[in-house]
Write an enzyme that holds these catalytic residues in place. Sequence first.
Site, PDB file in Angstrom:
ATOM      1  N   ASP A  98     -12.724 -36.293  -0.493  1.00  0.00           N
ATOM      2  CA  ASP A  98     -13.335 -34.976  -0.661  1.00  0.00           C
ATOM      3  C   ASP A  98     -13.521 -34.359   0.711  1.00  0.00           C
ATOM      4  O   ASP A  98     -14.611 -34.372   1.295  1.00  0.00           O
ATOM      5  CB  ASP A  98     -14.666 -35.111  -1.403  1.00  0.00           C
ATOM      6  CG  ASP A  98     -15.160 -33.780  -1.935  1.00  0.00           C
ATOM      7  OD1 ASP A  98     -14.491 -32.754  -1.681  1.00  0.00           O
ATOM      8  OD2 ASP A  98     -16.202 -33.758  -2.613  1.00  0.00           O
ATOM      9  N   ALA A  99     -12.414 -33.826   1.234  1.00  0.00           N
ATOM     10  CA  ALA A  99     -12.391 -33.290   2.601  1.00  0.00           C
ATOM     11  C   ALA A  99     -12.467 -31.776   2.631  1.00  0.00           C
ATOM     12  O   ALA A  99     -12.841 -31.197   3.642  1.00  0.00           O
ATOM     13  CB  ALA A  99     -11.119 -33.759   3.313  1.00  0.00           C
ATOM     14  N   LYS A 100     -12.057 -31.109   1.549  1.00  0.00           N
ATOM     15  CA  LYS A 100     -12.094 -29.643   1.417  1.00  0.00           C
ATOM     16  C   LYS A 100     -11.454 -28.954   2.622  1.00  0.00           C
ATOM     17  O   LYS A 100     -11.989 -27.976   3.167  1.00  0.00           O
ATOM     18  CB  LYS A 100     -13.523 -29.157   1.206  1.00  0.00           C
ATOM     19  CG  LYS A 100     -14.147 -29.648  -0.104  1.00  0.00           C
ATOM     20  CD  LYS A 100     -15.533 -29.062  -0.311  1.00  0.00           C
ATOM     21  CE  LYS A 100     -16.145 -29.486  -1.636  1.00  0.00           C
ATOM     22  NZ  LYS A 100     -16.515 -30.912  -1.688  1.00  0.00           N
ATOM     23  N   ARG A 101     -10.299 -29.426   3.031  1.00  0.00           N
ATOM     24  CA  ARG A 101      -9.612 -28.837   4.168  1.00  0.00           C
ATOM     25  C   ARG A 101      -8.840 -27.588   3.743  1.00  0.00           C
ATOM     26  O   ARG A 101      -8.443 -27.443   2.589  1.00  0.00           O
ATOM     27  CB  ARG A 101      -8.653 -29.847   4.789  1.00  0.00           C
ATOM     28  CG  ARG A 101      -9.313 -31.119   5.332  1.00  0.00           C
ATOM     29  CD  ARG A 101     -10.340 -30.798   6.419  1.00  0.00           C
ATOM     30  NE  ARG A 101     -10.729 -31.984   7.174  1.00  0.00           N
ATOM     31  CZ  ARG A 101     -11.946 -32.516   7.157  1.00  0.00           C
ATOM     32  NH1 ARG A 101     -12.892 -31.987   6.424  1.00  0.00           N
ATOM     33  NH2 ARG A 101     -12.219 -33.586   7.884  1.00  0.00           N
TER      34      ARG A 101
END
Length: 279
Positions: A98-101
């Site tokens: 869950d990095a939301k890059r």
Amino acid sequence: MVQPSKTFGERLVAAGAERGRLCVGVDPHAHLLQAWGLNNDVDGLRTFARTCVEAFADTVAVVKPQVAFFERFGSAGFAVLEETLQGLREAGCLTLADAKRGDIGSTMAGYADAWLGEASPLLSDAVTVSPYLGVGSLKPVFDLAEETGRGVFVLAATSNPEAVSSQSIRDADGVTVAQGVVNQCAAINASYAAEGRAGNVGVVVGATLKHPPVLDQLAGPVLLPGVGAQGATAQDVKAITIAAPELGFANVSRSVLSRGPQVRDLQEAVKEALAEIAF
């Protein structure tokens, strides 16, 4: 490169059929470390993460480490994250970073390599990305997912209330921003949809939303945060994913992690969550 025999969507459906359609978050924030009797430091982080691996690696379909809670400890935290991802992967559990890059050009390609690249120590089965620099800007991560059979979850309609107004803006044709994101992801999966298969590109849609986007044409996985502590129910998940329920995965974190630190208690919480969302 030889094309993978299965897409991420197909692998996720298989995992869900075996273990249940649940994604458990690994969110080692300071308050939770304290609640588990751990120090808010790298040693506490490592103990927390190893406990989660032991509890979830062979009981949950997909586990989602929240990158921020590892990143806050710098390089030592990333080392723990690498160890966590590797431990889950070796046990046969699907991993979702869950990095939301989200960025453009070569920078987005760098993020793609970091989370989905074969040689990366952060290698994950899937990663979350933000489309609000334009869905097209995410092409490097979509391309790498296609090459490797790994997954991408695009933030389409998140469960946090601050996002609702911007995600609900309509274009000249009356299509909301969130629906536009879903439609563009569906277009990427279209060739798989034509074959009756699930593609590599999924979306994140909050299960708490009163007016979620329509997912009938997506042909990809759907991650549904908001179940449990935020108040969404199995019926909410069912309603949102009615077109392809096998592709819908409820995301739980607090309601499970609050039952730690004992492995058996965490596993019992998973069983209870699975029983609650079964339909």
